[in-house]
Every structure is written in structure tokens, then in C-alpha cells.
Design an enzyme around this catalytic site. Sequence first.
Site, PDB file in Angstrom:
ATOM      1  N   HIS A  86       0.838  -1.205   0.000  1.00  0.00           N
ATOM      2  CA  HIS A  86       0.000   0.000   0.000  1.00  0.00           C
ATOM      3  C   HIS A  86       0.870   1.252   0.000  1.00  0.00           C
ATOM      4  CE1 HIS A  86      -4.148  -1.662   1.366  1.00  0.00           C
ATOM      5  NE2 HIS A  86      -3.509  -2.502   0.594  1.00  0.00           N
TER       6      HIS A  86
ATOM      7  N   TYR B  39       3.979   6.503  10.026  1.00  0.00           N
ATOM      8  CA  TYR B  39       3.156   5.348   9.653  1.00  0.00           C
ATOM      9  C   TYR B  39       3.995   4.272   8.972  1.00  0.00           C
ATOM     10  CZ  TYR B  39      -1.067   2.810   8.374  1.00  0.00           C
ATOM     11  OH  TYR B  39      -2.036   1.842   8.263  1.00  0.00           O
TER      12      TYR B  39
ATOM     13  N   PRO C 163      -4.332   0.305  18.639  1.00  0.00           N
ATOM     14  CA  PRO C 163      -4.076  -0.184  17.274  1.00  0.00           C
ATOM     15  C   PRO C 163      -4.132   0.882  16.177  1.00  0.00           C
ATOM     16  CG  PRO C 163      -6.259  -0.816  18.021  1.00  0.00           C
ATOM     17  CD  PRO C 163      -5.580  -0.220  19.199  1.00  0.00           C
TER      18      PRO C 163
ATOM     19  N   LYS D  86       1.001  -0.220  14.984  1.00  0.00           N
ATOM     20  CA  LYS D  86       2.395  -0.380  15.397  1.00  0.00           C
ATOM     21  C   LYS D  86       2.684  -1.616  16.258  1.00  0.00           C
ATOM     22  CE  LYS D  86       4.309   3.081  13.369  1.00  0.00           C
ATOM     23  NZ  LYS D  86       4.195   2.609  12.002  1.00  0.00           N
TER      24      LYS D  86
ATOM     25  N   TYR E 260      -9.248   5.463   7.312  1.00  0.00           N
ATOM     26  CA  TYR E 260      -9.374   5.814   8.732  1.00  0.00           C
ATOM     27  C   TYR E 260     -10.397   6.944   8.805  1.00  0.00           C
ATOM     28  CZ  TYR E 260      -5.040   3.240   9.853  1.00  0.00           C
ATOM     29  OH  TYR E 260      -4.083   2.270  10.043  1.00  0.00           O
TER      30      TYR E 260
END
Length: 390
Positions: free
Chosen positions: A73, A385, A293, A297, A201
Site C-alpha cells: 500500500h 506510519y 491499534p 504499530k 481511517y
Amino acid sequence: MERTQVAIIGAGPAGLLLGQLLARAGIENIILEQRSADYVLGRIRAGVLEQGAVDLLREAGVGERLAREGLVHDGIELCFDGERHRIDLRGHTGKAVTVYGQTEVTRDLMQARQEIGAITRYEAEDVSLHGVDGVNPVVRYRWQGSVRELACEFVAGCDGFHGVSRASVPSQVLRTYERVYPFGWLGVLSETPPVSEELIYAHHPRGFALCSMRSRTRSRYYVQCSLEDRVEAWSDDRFWDELRQRLDARAAAALVTGPSIEKSIAPLRSFVAEPMRHGRLFLAGDAAHIVPPTGAKGLNLAASDVHYLSSGLVDWYRRGDSLGLDHYSERALRRVWKAERFSWWMTSLLHRFPEVSPFEQRLQRAELDYLVHSAAAAGALAENYVGLPY
Ligand code: APR
Ligand code: PHB
């Protein structure tokens, strides 16, 4: 009494990965796991791997299926006020993440361990650690009805948040830091195509939602729920309705629903125990720290701990060099706290907090707005990220 070089407590991703890296370096190890192999494989957990974790899994000899089936991704999407905004991970950092379920990571590691013939004792009960502050630790446990002892040179505590390893460190030497969030995540796994190519998200007045996936035909979705919520109160229909409401109109219309394969509620917590070493006991993964979550990580931190610990042990056994082991706690914790900060920030940014003032609500919106209109802010999110190199 049985003997080994490194006794590993716990056959989650941390224990299995450590075991594999050590075995390939010629360091003997035995894993003691309290559950059965099927139980361990039945747990549905995270699914996003940083490049560092992918590299480490390859080094452990389990990179093949991951390379074939893992989904790369290059971006993620943030959704709020009915609109989606893409964070270009690759554009900002030159790096991407790989979506591949933790269950699959575990399965690959278990199989590799079986192939090299290393010992894992599943359903080992009443594990207790002795003499870890000396040079001859002993692990006592009950297996198939009899009490056994395992003498070793080092103990790796990879037994998760509720394990025995952290609890074996005297309370005077252990400092803990904790935040418990006033909500949980209700997760659903379904055999349906993901709603979108990339993860979404979503921040919404009804609460946070996340659209993730395991493959092109299997989806993983989450909605923020109350800590009092019971999973039985959530029919599949109620879940899909709630999820749809929290997404933008295009995603809501594209959402393919189906029966849930798994449905569970997880609380959100930030937790760190310091130091991560006591004598010859080394803590790794969830045994030493928990992140909510939201930043994806948890598994990546387990991998980075294992990287530092395995290289420290390899240096010790190859050259008698203790530097890596001496610096293990400090090195691992520096990375842990970066991930703690990021995970806390992502959680604060995207969830609906009960009892926040209207002022704080406005600040949260302003921060989201800033993030999607400032290249510097989006770049900082992207950098965290995708993760830092080890
Ligand atoms: N004795 C032996 N084994 C134990 C004991 C014990 N007393 N207590 C717990 N265990 C086992 C658990 O059954 C589990 O299989 O230790 C293992 C710990 O595995 P995980 O909880 O998966 O922790 P870790 O390997 O550190 O992986 C971290 O897992 O929880 C996710 O999000 C987290 O992705 C992160 C990753
Ligand atoms: C998941 O796919 O389970 C997942 C993905 C991203 C997260 C958390 C969980 O941030």
C-alpha cells in the site's frame, strides 16, 4: 534437567520470530507456550507491516508467501466531514507498507520452525522463571501432567501483556506507564472484497471507523464502541449499518457486506514497562509495551524488539560481545516511545472522546484540516506510519 541456550516464553509473533532468527544463527532455543497451536492461530490481530518488519521476516526465511500474497500500500485515506483525503505514503517517504495478516505471519513462522525441527512446547502450564538475576536461569513448567525444568543461559519474555515474564521482574526495578482509553474497537472479519484499494481511517461524530483488509477477497472492519458494549448486542446488520454511517457517501455505497467470520471487542491501551531487561531476562513485544491499534504499530514494535534482541544474542554467542545486550533496553525503548507517541496521537486525532469540551472538539477538527492541507504535517504522519529503519 533439559538444557537450551535461550528459553523463549510465548509463541506469538515475537517469540516465533526470535526463535527463527536464533535457530538460523545456530543458537539453540526452546519455546514454551501456554496455549495450543490452533488457539494461537485462531486469534485475529493486526495486519500492517512496515518495511523493517518485512525485511526481518525475509531474514528469518519466511519472506516468500509474504512477497507473493502481501498487498503493498502506497497510501492511506483519512475520511471526515463526508470527504476522503489521501495521505501519499510513498510520495512523502519513498516507502510503503505491506498488508498481510498477523495470523499469516504466525502460520509461516510456525511452519518454518517445524521444518527446522526446533522444539515448541504448546500447552505448557504454570511457567515460572527462576534465577534470572544470575547466570544460570531455570524455567519451571508443567507439561503433559508432569513438572519439568529447563536450564538456560537467557530467557526471552515474549509472552504478551498478561504473561509471566514481566511479572517476574521485582516491582522495585520496574517502572510502568499507562493510559487506558474510554472506548474500544469492535472488529469484524468477512469474506467480502474490501470497500476500497487502500485503508480508510474515518473520524465521525458517531465515532471512529477503520476499513482494512486481509486480501482482495477478505475484509477487516472496525468501529469505535463503548467499553460497556457486548459483542452479542452487535448483529452483523447492526455492525454494517453503523460502519456505513461513519463513511463518506461513495464508500458507504460501495461497501459489500456479508456474514462475519469473526467479531470481537478490544479495549485500547497505551502501556510501557521499563527497563526491558532484568539480569538474563529480556522482555520483547506486548510483554513490555502496548499501543492502541490506531497507528498499526503493535506487531511492528514486536519485530523491532526482536531485531535488537536477536542481534545482541548473536553478537554474544559469536564473539562474546555483550554490547548489543547491554544496550537492548535503551535501544528498544527509544523506538517504543516514538511509536507510543504516534499511536496516542493518531488515537486522539481520530476518535470521539466522551466528555470533551466543544473547544477541544473544534481543535480536533482543526488538526484534521491542518493535516490534509499541510504537506509538512501529512509528511510527518506518513513518516511515522511507514516506520523508521532499525
Ligand atoms: N506462559 C507461556 N506462554 C504464555 C504465557 C505464560 N504464562 N502467557 C502468555 N503466553 C503466550 C500467549 O498465549 C501468546 O501466544 O505468549 C504469547 C504472546 O503473544 P502475543 O500476545 O501475540 O504477543 P507478541 O508476540 O509480543 O506479539 C505482539 O501481537 O497482540 C498483538 O498487537 C499485538 O501485534 C502485536 C503482537
Ligand atoms: C487491521 O487490518 O487489523 C488493522 C489495520 C490498521 C490498523 C489497525 C488494524 O491501524
